[in-house]
Design a protein around this motif. Structure first.
Motif, PDB file in Angstrom:
ATOM      1  N   ALA A   1     -33.006 -14.223 -38.428  1.00  0.00           N
ATOM      2  CA  ALA A   1     -31.677 -14.022 -37.837  1.00  0.00           C
ATOM      3  C   ALA A   1     -31.741 -12.948 -36.752  1.00  0.00           C
ATOM      4  N   ALA A   2     -32.605 -11.942 -36.948  1.00  0.00           N
ATOM      5  CA  ALA A   2     -32.696 -10.847 -35.974  1.00  0.00           C
ATOM      6  C   ALA A   2     -33.789 -11.118 -34.926  1.00  0.00           C
ATOM      7  N   ASP A   3     -34.419 -12.293 -34.996  1.00  0.00           N
ATOM      8  CA  ASP A   3     -35.485 -12.666 -34.052  1.00  0.00           C
ATOM      9  C   ASP A   3     -36.654 -11.665 -34.118  1.00  0.00           C
ATOM     10  N   ARG A   4     -36.933 -11.157 -35.307  1.00  0.00           N
ATOM     11  CA  ARG A   4     -37.998 -10.162 -35.472  1.00  0.00           C
ATOM     12  C   ARG A   4     -39.220 -10.733 -36.191  1.00  0.00           C
ATOM     13  N   HIS A   5     -39.256 -12.047 -36.375  1.00  0.00           N
ATOM     14  CA  HIS A   5     -40.343 -12.623 -37.176  1.00  0.00           C
ATOM     15  C   HIS A   5     -41.640 -12.758 -36.405  1.00  0.00           C
ATOM     16  N   TRP A   6     -41.605 -12.712 -35.059  1.00  0.00           N
ATOM     17  CA  TRP A   6     -42.783 -13.083 -34.261  1.00  0.00           C
ATOM     18  C   TRP A   6     -44.002 -12.207 -34.562  1.00  0.00           C
ATOM     19  N   ALA A   7     -43.808 -10.893 -34.611  1.00  0.00           N
ATOM     20  CA  ALA A   7     -44.955  -9.993 -34.817  1.00  0.00           C
ATOM     21  C   ALA A   7     -45.564 -10.198 -36.207  1.00  0.00           C
ATOM     22  N   TRP A   8     -44.713 -10.538 -37.176  1.00  0.00           N
ATOM     23  CA  TRP A   8     -45.213 -10.769 -38.534  1.00  0.00           C
ATOM     24  C   TRP A   8     -46.152 -11.974 -38.543  1.00  0.00           C
ATOM     25  N   PHE A   9     -45.746 -13.039 -37.854  1.00  0.00           N
ATOM     26  CA  PHE A   9     -46.609 -14.225 -37.807  1.00  0.00           C
ATOM     27  C   PHE A   9     -47.855 -13.980 -36.964  1.00  0.00           C
ATOM     28  N   GLN A  10     -47.693 -13.204 -35.893  1.00  0.00           N
ATOM     29  CA  GLN A  10     -48.867 -12.879 -35.065  1.00  0.00           C
ATOM     30  C   GLN A  10     -49.927 -12.203 -35.937  1.00  0.00           C
ATOM     31  N   ARG A  11     -49.483 -11.253 -36.767  1.00  0.00           N
ATOM     32  CA  ARG A  11     -50.451 -10.531 -37.598  1.00  0.00           C
ATOM     33  C   ARG A  11     -51.120 -11.488 -38.578  1.00  0.00           C
ATOM     34  N   LEU A  12     -50.341 -12.367 -39.198  1.00  0.00           N
ATOM     35  CA  LEU A  12     -50.952 -13.310 -40.146  1.00  0.00           C
ATOM     36  C   LEU A  12     -51.935 -14.238 -39.438  1.00  0.00           C
ATOM     37  N   ARG A  13     -51.535 -14.778 -38.283  1.00  0.00           N
ATOM     38  CA  ARG A  13     -52.446 -15.690 -37.565  1.00  0.00           C
ATOM     39  C   ARG A  13     -53.761 -14.989 -37.248  1.00  0.00           C
ATOM     40  N   ASP A  14     -53.678 -13.712 -36.828  1.00  0.00           N
ATOM     41  CA  ASP A  14     -54.881 -12.987 -36.414  1.00  0.00           C
ATOM     42  C   ASP A  14     -55.731 -12.541 -37.597  1.00  0.00           C
ATOM     43  N   GLU A  15     -55.077 -12.095 -38.659  1.00  0.00           N
ATOM     44  CA  GLU A  15     -55.837 -11.413 -39.716  1.00  0.00           C
ATOM     45  C   GLU A  15     -55.914 -12.169 -41.031  1.00  0.00           C
ATOM     46  N   ALA A  16     -54.960 -13.071 -41.293  1.00  0.00           N
ATOM     47  CA  ALA A  16     -54.956 -13.780 -42.584  1.00  0.00           C
ATOM     48  C   ALA A  16     -54.229 -15.115 -42.407  1.00  0.00           C
ATOM     49  N   PRO A  17     -54.856 -16.062 -41.687  1.00  0.00           N
ATOM     50  CA  PRO A  17     -54.123 -17.297 -41.347  1.00  0.00           C
ATOM     51  C   PRO A  17     -53.741 -18.142 -42.554  1.00  0.00           C
ATOM     52  N   VAL A  18     -54.464 -17.968 -43.674  1.00  0.00           N
ATOM     53  CA  VAL A  18     -54.005 -18.576 -44.935  1.00  0.00           C
ATOM     54  C   VAL A  18     -53.789 -17.388 -45.869  1.00  0.00           C
ATOM     55  N   HIS A  19     -52.543 -17.040 -46.085  1.00  0.00           N
ATOM     56  CA  HIS A  19     -52.217 -15.728 -46.681  1.00  0.00           C
ATOM     57  C   HIS A  19     -51.409 -15.898 -47.966  1.00  0.00           C
ATOM     58  N   TYR A  20     -51.739 -15.102 -48.948  1.00  0.00           N
ATOM     59  CA  TYR A  20     -51.028 -15.180 -50.227  1.00  0.00           C
ATOM     60  C   TYR A  20     -50.044 -14.030 -50.354  1.00  0.00           C
ATOM     61  N   CYS A  21     -48.794 -14.374 -50.621  1.00  0.00           N
ATOM     62  CA  CYS A  21     -47.780 -13.364 -50.914  1.00  0.00           C
ATOM     63  C   CYS A  21     -47.470 -13.494 -52.409  1.00  0.00           C
ATOM     64  N   ALA A  22     -47.838 -12.470 -53.165  1.00  0.00           N
ATOM     65  CA  ALA A  22     -47.747 -12.576 -54.628  1.00  0.00           C
ATOM     66  C   ALA A  22     -46.327 -12.345 -55.132  1.00  0.00           C
ATOM     67  N   ASP A  23     -45.500 -11.686 -54.306  1.00  0.00           N
ATOM     68  CA  ASP A  23     -44.189 -11.298 -54.811  1.00  0.00           C
ATOM     69  C   ASP A  23     -43.159 -11.433 -53.693  1.00  0.00           C
ATOM     70  N   SER A  24     -42.269 -12.390 -53.825  1.00  0.00           N
ATOM     71  CA  SER A  24     -41.197 -12.531 -52.829  1.00  0.00           C
ATOM     72  C   SER A  24     -39.947 -13.003 -53.557  1.00  0.00           C
ATOM     73  N   ALA A  25     -38.816 -13.000 -52.840  1.00  0.00           N
ATOM     74  CA  ALA A  25     -37.572 -13.480 -53.451  1.00  0.00           C
ATOM     75  C   ALA A  25     -37.685 -14.952 -53.834  1.00  0.00           C
TER      76      ALA A  25
END
Ligand code: HEM
Length: 333
Positions: A34-58
């Motif tokens: 909603a705040a258009d702030r997701h881009w940097a988060w995805f950039q980091r995942l693509r660069d450092e962990a393109p298949v990434h596990y999030c163990a705890d989320s809502a």
């Protein structure tokens, strides 16, 4: 039991994704989008962990797949990844199940899809071309000149809703009900349109009751080329229970609504922001089909789709276990 409505932290929009350890990254917070702030988060995942596990989320634990090739692999490996029980990161409600063919595997998926797909096949769409052109001219010519107006409301929603009404052979004057039900079906409670899951259900039941009337009318008449008639007569759909009818209706309404209107809005924004591309397009209208694909890639009306691993598997050097939730982030790849 109700599936709880997930709580998301609005403060995450102010967090620098590079300040966190990789394992703490959770890209599934709607506030980020909603705040258009997701881009940097995805950039980091693509660069450092393109298949990434999030163990705890809502939404519980999930894998994020953020690069194109890996997304394609998940999307096309039906023997490894299932679309059941749901195709969004959020789990289905236990006490309000909405079965729909997008969230089914073969063979049921193919039978039900095959029932309605002729309505939007190449031949049917070619038949619609004159009416699509006529309506587009009508809507564009009705726009005010030298005055600010809402393009989304007056053009994107209006054209999309007219076409949806045609595909369902829905009472034309009441077509905005389709827009309303589509918006409510995908709304996050507490983020604007609805406040609670109960409120959503009440609207969804109104939708079902309305469409049951249309079903009865179509079932009693000869089959014709609209979604409801096809479902009411189709061998694999004519005996489906009410919740499956509602699920498939919502699939067709939402599938046709949000995607198309967002693409119409984004194309205008994109051409406005890139006058050089607009000049190329007007000089050479044969570029329009590639402009449409590029607009869909650029603004991504569907941020994600979710799968469930059927077996233990490897992806991008990671081991995914049978049963794990796997999210393909189209917005990233
Ligand atoms: C810009 C326009 C559109 C885009 C970008 C789009 C995108 C998508 C995507 C990404 C999927 C999921 C594919 C998958 O699970 O791998 C999908 C499925 C689907 N869409 Fe669309 N869509 C668009 C327009 C429409 C329209 C106009 C309708 C109907 C009126 C529609 C109905 C559906 C249905 C029924 C499915 C489920 C197909 C299946 O399970 O085999 N979509 N769409």
């Amino acid at each position: 039991m109700n599936a709880p409505i997930p709580e998301h932290d609005p403060a995450q929009v102010d967090v620098d994704p590079y300040s966190l350890p990789l394992e703490a990254i959770d890209v599934a917070n709607p506030h980020l989008f909603a705040a258009d702030r997701h881009w940097a988060w995805f950039q980091r995942l693509r660069d450092e962990a393109p298949v990434h596990y999030c163990a705890d989320s809502a939404f519980g634990p999930y894998w994020s797949v953020t690069r194109y090739d890996d997304i394609m692999q998940v999307d096309t490996s039906h023997e490894i990844y299932s679309s059941e029980p749901a195709i969004t990161i959020r789990d289905a409600e236990d006490d309000f199940p909405l079965p729909m063919f997008i969230a089914m595997d073969r063979p049921r998926h193919d039978e039900q899809r095959g029932t309605v797909s002729p309505a939007v096949g190449v031949k049917a769409l070619a038949g619609f071309e004159p009416i699509i052109r006529e309506r587009t001219i009508d809507v564009l010519e009705s726009l005010p000149v030298d005055e600010t107006f809402n393009w989304v409301e007056r053009v994107s929603i209006e054209l999309t809703t007219r076409m949806l009404a045609t595909l369902f052979d829905f009472p034309f004057e009441e077509r905005r009900k389709l827009t309303h039900w589509s918006d409510v079906a995908v709304a996050t409670p507490g983020m604007g349109l609805i406040d609670s899951e109960e409120e959503r259900r009440a609207h969804m039941l109104d939708c079902l009751v309305y469409f049951q009337g249309l079903w009865e009318e179509r079932a009693a008449a000869a089959e014709k080329n609209d979604f409801i008639s096809m479902l009411a007569h189709g061998e694999s759909t004519r005996d489906m229970p009410a919740e499956e009818y509602l699920g498939n209706l919502l699939l067709l309404i939402v599938g046709g609504n949000d995607t198309t209107r967002s693409t119409m809005s984004a194309s205008v924004l994109c051409l406005h922001d890139n006058p050089g591309e607009f000049a190329r397009l007007t000089a050479n209208p044969s570029l329009i089909p590639s402009m449409v694909s590029e607009t869909i890639r650029w603004q991504t009306p569907l941020a994600h789709m979710r799968r469930r691993a059927k077996v233990d598997t490897e992806l991008g050097g990671q081991t995914i276990r049978a049963g794990d939730k796997v999210v393909m982030w189209y917005v990233s790849g």
